[in-house]
Design a protein around this motif. Structure first.
Motif, PDB file in Angstrom:
ATOM      1  N   LEU A   1      -1.013  19.619  -3.897  1.00 41.22           N
ATOM      2  CA  LEU A   1      -0.702  20.709  -4.825  1.00 41.22           C
ATOM      3  C   LEU A   1      -1.227  22.053  -4.342  1.00 41.22           C
ATOM      4  N   GLN A   2      -2.090  22.025  -3.303  1.00 47.11           N
ATOM      5  CA  GLN A   2      -2.701  23.264  -2.805  1.00 47.11           C
ATOM      6  C   GLN A   2      -3.357  24.024  -3.948  1.00 47.11           C
ATOM      7  N   ALA A   3      -4.066  23.282  -4.786  1.00 46.01           N
ATOM      8  CA  ALA A   3      -4.715  23.878  -5.953  1.00 46.01           C
ATOM      9  C   ALA A   3      -5.896  22.999  -6.339  1.00 46.01           C
ATOM     10  N   GLY A   4      -6.655  23.476  -7.296  1.00 46.99           N
ATOM     11  CA  GLY A   4      -7.848  22.756  -7.732  1.00 46.99           C
ATOM     12  C   GLY A   4      -9.103  23.438  -7.201  1.00 46.99           C
ATOM     13  N   ARG A   5     -10.115  23.541  -8.040  1.00 46.10           N
ATOM     14  CA  ARG A   5     -11.350  24.210  -7.645  1.00 46.10           C
ATOM     15  C   ARG A   5     -12.175  23.291  -6.742  1.00 46.10           C
ATOM     16  N   PRO A   6     -12.450  23.737  -5.498  1.00 49.99           N
ATOM     17  CA  PRO A   6     -13.175  22.853  -4.560  1.00 49.99           C
ATOM     18  C   PRO A   6     -14.527  22.399  -5.081  1.00 49.99           C
ATOM     19  N   TRP A   7     -15.271  23.298  -5.736  1.00 45.34           N
ATOM     20  CA  TRP A   7     -16.611  22.920  -6.215  1.00 45.34           C
ATOM     21  C   TRP A   7     -16.524  21.817  -7.263  1.00 45.34           C
ATOM     22  N   LEU A   8     -15.460  21.850  -8.087  1.00 44.76           N
ATOM     23  CA  LEU A   8     -15.292  20.811  -9.085  1.00 44.76           C
ATOM     24  C   LEU A   8     -14.934  19.482  -8.429  1.00 44.76           C
ATOM     25  N   GLY A   9     -14.103  19.551  -7.400  1.00 44.71           N
ATOM     26  CA  GLY A   9     -13.768  18.343  -6.659  1.00 44.71           C
ATOM     27  C   GLY A   9     -14.989  17.720  -6.000  1.00 44.71           C
TER      28      GLY A   9
ATOM     29  N   VAL B   1     -14.103  11.786 -16.232  1.00 39.20           N
ATOM     30  CA  VAL B   1     -13.762  12.898 -17.126  1.00 39.20           C
ATOM     31  C   VAL B   1     -13.574  14.188 -16.324  1.00 39.20           C
ATOM     32  N   LEU B   2     -14.478  14.430 -15.378  1.00 45.22           N
ATOM     33  CA  LEU B   2     -14.350  15.631 -14.541  1.00 45.22           C
ATOM     34  C   LEU B   2     -13.153  15.532 -13.606  1.00 45.22           C
ATOM     35  N   LEU B   3     -12.787  14.299 -13.211  1.00 40.23           N
ATOM     36  CA  LEU B   3     -11.569  14.125 -12.418  1.00 40.23           C
ATOM     37  C   LEU B   3     -10.351  14.568 -13.224  1.00 40.23           C
ATOM     38  N   VAL B   4     -10.314  14.237 -14.490  1.00 39.39           N
ATOM     39  CA  VAL B   4      -9.225  14.676 -15.363  1.00 39.39           C
ATOM     40  C   VAL B   4      -9.193  16.201 -15.438  1.00 39.39           C
ATOM     41  N   VAL B   5     -10.378  16.825 -15.575  1.00 42.39           N
ATOM     42  CA  VAL B   5     -10.445  18.291 -15.630  1.00 42.39           C
ATOM     43  C   VAL B   5      -9.959  18.897 -14.316  1.00 42.39           C
ATOM     44  N   PHE B   6     -10.373  18.311 -13.189  1.00 41.04           N
ATOM     45  CA  PHE B   6      -9.962  18.804 -11.869  1.00 41.04           C
ATOM     46  C   PHE B   6      -8.447  18.729 -11.700  1.00 41.04           C
ATOM     47  N   VAL B   7      -7.860  17.578 -12.043  1.00 34.17           N
ATOM     48  CA  VAL B   7      -6.417  17.400 -11.883  1.00 34.17           C
ATOM     49  C   VAL B   7      -5.658  18.322 -12.832  1.00 34.17           C
TER      50      VAL B   7
ATOM     51  N   ALA C   1       3.971  19.773  -9.789  1.00 31.80           N
ATOM     52  CA  ALA C   1       2.991  19.799 -10.881  1.00 31.80           C
ATOM     53  C   ALA C   1       3.298  18.713 -11.901  1.00 31.80           C
ATOM     54  N   VAL C   2       4.580  18.548 -12.237  1.00 31.12           N
ATOM     55  CA  VAL C   2       4.955  17.571 -13.257  1.00 31.12           C
ATOM     56  C   VAL C   2       4.862  16.149 -12.720  1.00 31.12           C
ATOM     57  N   VAL C   3       5.477  15.906 -11.557  1.00 32.16           N
ATOM     58  CA  VAL C   3       5.567  14.535 -11.035  1.00 32.16           C
ATOM     59  C   VAL C   3       4.205  14.034 -10.573  1.00 32.16           C
ATOM     60  N   VAL C   4       3.530  14.810  -9.734  1.00 30.10           N
ATOM     61  CA  VAL C   4       2.254  14.357  -9.174  1.00 30.10           C
ATOM     62  C   VAL C   4       1.101  14.652 -10.127  1.00 30.10           C
ATOM     63  N   GLY C   5       0.911  15.929 -10.462  1.00 29.09           N
ATOM     64  CA  GLY C   5      -0.207  16.289 -11.321  1.00 29.09           C
ATOM     65  C   GLY C   5      -0.118  15.638 -12.685  1.00 29.09           C
ATOM     66  N   GLY C   6       1.070  15.666 -13.289  1.00 26.68           N
ATOM     67  CA  GLY C   6       1.231  15.087 -14.612  1.00 26.68           C
ATOM     68  C   GLY C   6       0.995  13.594 -14.646  1.00 26.68           C
ATOM     69  N   SER C   7       1.517  12.879 -13.642  1.00 29.68           N
ATOM     70  CA  SER C   7       1.343  11.423 -13.622  1.00 29.68           C
ATOM     71  C   SER C   7      -0.104  11.037 -13.354  1.00 29.68           C
TER      72      SER C   7
END
Length: 244
Positions: A33-41, A99-105, A121-127
């Motif tokens: 997705l080329q997105a997501g906060r690295p520090w949270l990951g 829980v934080l994985l859910v926030v990251f995604v 976003a819908v297919v990968v992130g949403g699923s």
């Protein structure tokens, strides 16, 4: 599992593929997705790693301080074990990582959506978001004795794998189509250049390699397969014109 010892051992080793799965999901979502906060990951990966270490320190595992007995229920035609015993509060570390994985995604999905990559976003992130929430909720309900259902994370995370496989397969098909279109475009360009008796060339400076049409190669005195770098190209130019 037929005994509490077998159940405790199986549940302990279940955390190894779970650790791999969580780290892989963070990496895949971040890269695809080329997105997501690295520090949270990194926090998600760190907490899951700590959870795995605690799992092999605690006895019988990070989820139970003691397993007293097993109950057997039917699931999809098979007998599945449900443990009875004292919950281990350290398992909150692992559940916090989920829980934080859910926030990251969710963060990565919203960022990809606003950037315009709505299909991904819908297919990968949403699923991933949907099945991670469902799997986490089922595990919490099971481990804290809120709802007596067998622990079955695979039934949820296989949905993530299916969605990622579907999207990646689509990428492969689209790449093949683009490759075919590019090859046809190059053939049309080469045909037009040959008809106009033009010698086209392009210099890859980093690789020091020059691509040229057949007319361009012929005027440089090169064969069809001979590699051409800049020095070889200069040799084909009149000495008085090389400086220019």
């Amino acid at each position: 599992a037929q005994t509490p010892v077998e159940f405790g051992l199986a549940l302990r080793w279940l955390h190894v593929p779970t650790w791999i799965l969580v780290l892989s999901l963070v990496g895949f979502v971040r890269d695809y997705l080329q997105a997501g906060r690295p520090w949270l990951g990194w926090i998600v990966c760190g907490l899951r790693t700590v959870s795995l270490a605690l799992d092999f320190v605690c006895a019988p595992n990070i989820n139970y301080r003691q397993i007293t007995e097993l109950q057997h229920v039917r699931l999809l035609g098979e007998s599945v074990s449900i443990a009875e015993g004292a919950a281990n509060p350290w398992m909150l570390v692992g559940q916090l990582s989920l829980v934080l994985l859910v926030v990251f995604v969710a963060d990565a999905t919203f960022a990809a959506w606003h950037r315009g990559n709505r299909r991904r976003a819908v297919v990968v992130g949403g699923s991933v978001l949907l099945f991670t929430i469902a799997g986490t909720a089922q595990a919490v309900l099971f481990l804290w004795k809120i709802f007596p259902a067998p622990l079955a994370p695979s039934l949820f995370f296989i949905g993530c794998v299916a969605a990622m496989g579907y999207e990646l397969s689509g990428d492969v098909l689209r790449a093949a189509q683009l490759s075919s279109e590019l090859r046809a475009s190059q053939e049309r360009m080469s045909l037009a250049a040959t008809a106009a008796d033009l010698g086209l060339w392009e210099w890859d400076i980093l690789q020091d390699e020059i691509w040229a049409t057949e007319v361009g190669r012929g005027r440089s005195g090169l064969g069809g397969s001979e590699r051409m770098d800049f020095n070889r190209f200069l040799e084909a130019i009149h000495p008085e014109d090389r400086d220019a």
